[in-house]
Motif scaffolding. Sequence first.
Motif, PDB file in Angstrom:
ATOM      1  N   THR A 102      55.845  52.176   9.925  1.00 15.84           N
ATOM      2  CA  THR A 102      55.567  50.911  10.604  1.00 15.84           C
ATOM      3  C   THR A 102      54.867  50.004   9.607  1.00 15.84           C
ATOM      4  OG1 THR A 102      55.312  52.061  12.725  1.00 15.84           O
ATOM      5  CG2 THR A 102      54.429  49.826  12.568  1.00 15.84           C
TER       6      THR A 102
ATOM      7  N   ALA B  26      60.747  45.696   5.683  1.00 14.96           N
ATOM      8  CA  ALA B  26      61.290  46.510   6.770  1.00 14.96           C
ATOM      9  C   ALA B  26      62.818  46.562   6.693  1.00 14.96           C
ATOM     10  CB  ALA B  26      60.837  45.957   8.122  1.00 14.96           C
ATOM     11  N   PHE B  27      63.453  45.426   6.527  1.00 20.21           N
ATOM     12  CA  PHE B  27      64.914  45.413   6.485  1.00 20.21           C
ATOM     13  C   PHE B  27      65.446  46.024   5.194  1.00 20.21           C
ATOM     14  CE2 PHE B  27      64.507  42.477  10.042  1.00 20.21           C
ATOM     15  CZ  PHE B  27      65.568  42.877  10.843  1.00 20.21           C
TER      16      PHE B  27
ATOM     17  N   LEU C 205      64.012  48.599   3.610  1.00 18.75           N
ATOM     18  CA  LEU C 205      63.910  50.041   3.814  1.00 18.75           C
ATOM     19  C   LEU C 205      64.988  50.538   4.778  1.00 18.75           C
ATOM     20  CD1 LEU C 205      60.025  50.386   4.132  1.00 18.75           C
ATOM     21  CD2 LEU C 205      61.434  51.134   2.204  1.00 18.75           C
ATOM     22  N   ALA C 206      65.221  49.787   5.850  1.00 16.64           N
ATOM     23  CA  ALA C 206      66.248  50.188   6.809  1.00 16.64           C
ATOM     24  C   ALA C 206      67.629  50.180   6.163  1.00 16.64           C
ATOM     25  CB  ALA C 206      66.218  49.262   8.018  1.00 16.64           C
TER      26      ALA C 206
ATOM     27  N   GLU D 270      58.743  48.490  13.151  1.00 18.41           N
ATOM     28  CA  GLU D 270      59.073  49.902  13.028  1.00 18.41           C
ATOM     29  C   GLU D 270      60.401  50.038  12.289  1.00 18.41           C
ATOM     30  OE1 GLU D 270      57.197  52.124  16.975  1.00 18.41           O
ATOM     31  OE2 GLU D 270      59.373  51.869  16.760  1.00 18.41           O
ATOM     32  N   VAL D 271      60.428  50.923  11.319  1.00 21.41           N
ATOM     33  CA  VAL D 271      61.678  51.251  10.634  1.00 21.41           C
ATOM     34  C   VAL D 271      62.035  52.683  11.018  1.00 21.41           C
ATOM     35  CG1 VAL D 271      62.876  51.407   8.425  1.00 21.41           C
ATOM     36  CG2 VAL D 271      61.023  49.737   8.723  1.00 21.41           C
ATOM     37  N   ARG D 272      63.243  52.857  11.548  1.00 19.09           N
ATOM     38  CA  ARG D 272      63.685  54.183  11.973  1.00 19.09           C
ATOM     39  C   ARG D 272      64.953  54.595  11.229  1.00 19.09           C
ATOM     40  NH1 ARG D 272      61.055  56.478  16.151  1.00 19.09           N
ATOM     41  NH2 ARG D 272      59.521  55.131  17.197  1.00 19.09           N
ATOM     42  N   ARG D 273      65.053  55.888  10.982  1.00 14.24           N
ATOM     43  CA  ARG D 273      66.237  56.446  10.332  1.00 14.24           C
ATOM     44  C   ARG D 273      67.417  56.432  11.306  1.00 14.24           C
ATOM     45  NH1 ARG D 273      64.715  58.761   5.548  1.00 14.24           N
ATOM     46  NH2 ARG D 273      62.512  59.401   5.344  1.00 14.24           N
TER      47      ARG D 273
ATOM     48  N   ARG E 164      58.418  41.809   7.063  1.00 10.29           N
ATOM     49  CA  ARG E 164      59.755  41.911   7.664  1.00 10.29           C
ATOM     50  C   ARG E 164      60.806  42.135   6.573  1.00 10.29           C
ATOM     51  NH1 ARG E 164      60.494  36.949  10.338  1.00 10.29           N
ATOM     52  NH2 ARG E 164      59.862  37.727  12.375  1.00 10.29           N
TER      53      ARG E 164
ATOM     54  N   THR F  17      67.300  51.327  11.285  1.00  4.23           N
ATOM     55  CA  THR F  17      67.136  50.135  12.112  1.00  4.23           C
ATOM     56  C   THR F  17      65.699  49.634  12.039  1.00  4.23           C
ATOM     57  OG1 THR F  17      66.626  51.490  14.054  1.00  4.23           O
ATOM     58  CG2 THR F  17      68.928  50.841  13.730  1.00  4.23           C
ATOM     59  N   VAL F  18      65.530  48.374  12.416  1.00  2.57           N
ATOM     60  CA  VAL F  18      64.214  47.735  12.475  1.00  2.57           C
ATOM     61  C   VAL F  18      63.963  47.269  13.902  1.00  2.57           C
ATOM     62  CG1 VAL F  18      62.801  45.795  11.674  1.00  2.57           C
ATOM     63  CG2 VAL F  18      64.316  46.981  10.070  1.00  2.57           C
TER      64      VAL F  18
END
Length: 354
Positions: A76, A27-28, A30-31, A65-68, A24, A37-38
Amino acid sequence: MTARLRRRIGFEIELMAPPGVNRRTLAFDLAGRCGGTVRPVWHHDSEPSLVPGLGRFLHLTQAFEVRRPDGALLCTLADDVTLLAGLDPAAPALPGWFRILTDDRRLLRLLAARCDPGGSLAGVLNPAAELWGTEARRFGLIHRLDDAGGATIALAAPLTGERERPCEVITPPLAADHHKALAELLEPARELGFTVPQEAAVHLHLDGGPFREPAALANLVRLFAYWREPLRALLATNPACRRLAPLPEQLVAAVSGTPTTEELRQAAKDGGLTKFFDVNLTQLMTDTPPVRDTVEIRILPGGIEAGAIVDRSALVELLLERCLDPAPVPQPPADTAEAVDGLLELAAEALAQR
């Protein structure tokens, strides 16, 4: 100079977070770097069961999931049950970390659709309980959902043993700039202290369509069966990596001639083919692949440097292109060193045909 990849490839890269850090966290991070967003999601897997008569538990664990900013998937981040070395099995669960267990794949998919991976342990089973008209009950740290007749449907339990630290980085299919895309994920991981686990591997998913022709599929079998040890030597396959095995004897025997697709599929069925071999051919053995239409290469060693991963992937890409040549992939020389040279010659042949 790093090699350049030509095909669409999805990567699965197994990492381990340092104590106090988890997937986690990454993930944050990278976001935050890309303004994205995560979103918590479920990761499906299985594990051995300690219950007599039950061979395994199916489980859902928390992934991210990390999204642009435009919604495109960056990656992911998920658990991988094969990563064990260095974890404290007695470590208690961190707040907010839990999993769901059941013994039926249909129930697992239903639970994944109804239950919130970003919710709480106490309430995670409640949406599924509504379907059966019952309530989840607590037994110590465990929450159990039974149907009206008392049959257990699922358990929700704290995620103990530092299972939040293993982190499989799963990319979407990358069509170009593979090195740049991997560096965007791996450089932040290194900065956070992530390392390559003792059991680590890198998996490659390539489009399966070109390999559905029986000649190409037979050549895939020949490459990974006949050249198994030279391949492992050339790619530096991790001997501690779990869930690898030589292809089934029945399938290898079938490629001694010019088998049809149906003959290859029957041989795969007779040999008990699963995804847990050096190469995962299961999606090619059906006209309706249940997961994704790819061939998965599972014998690359773990890594956290984009350049090294891309260089090995480029060699695999060339060898797979040789499999598309209708001429059968030959048997290797008996001498290991000569066989490794032979693999490089096969790759050179494919490169010359580009």
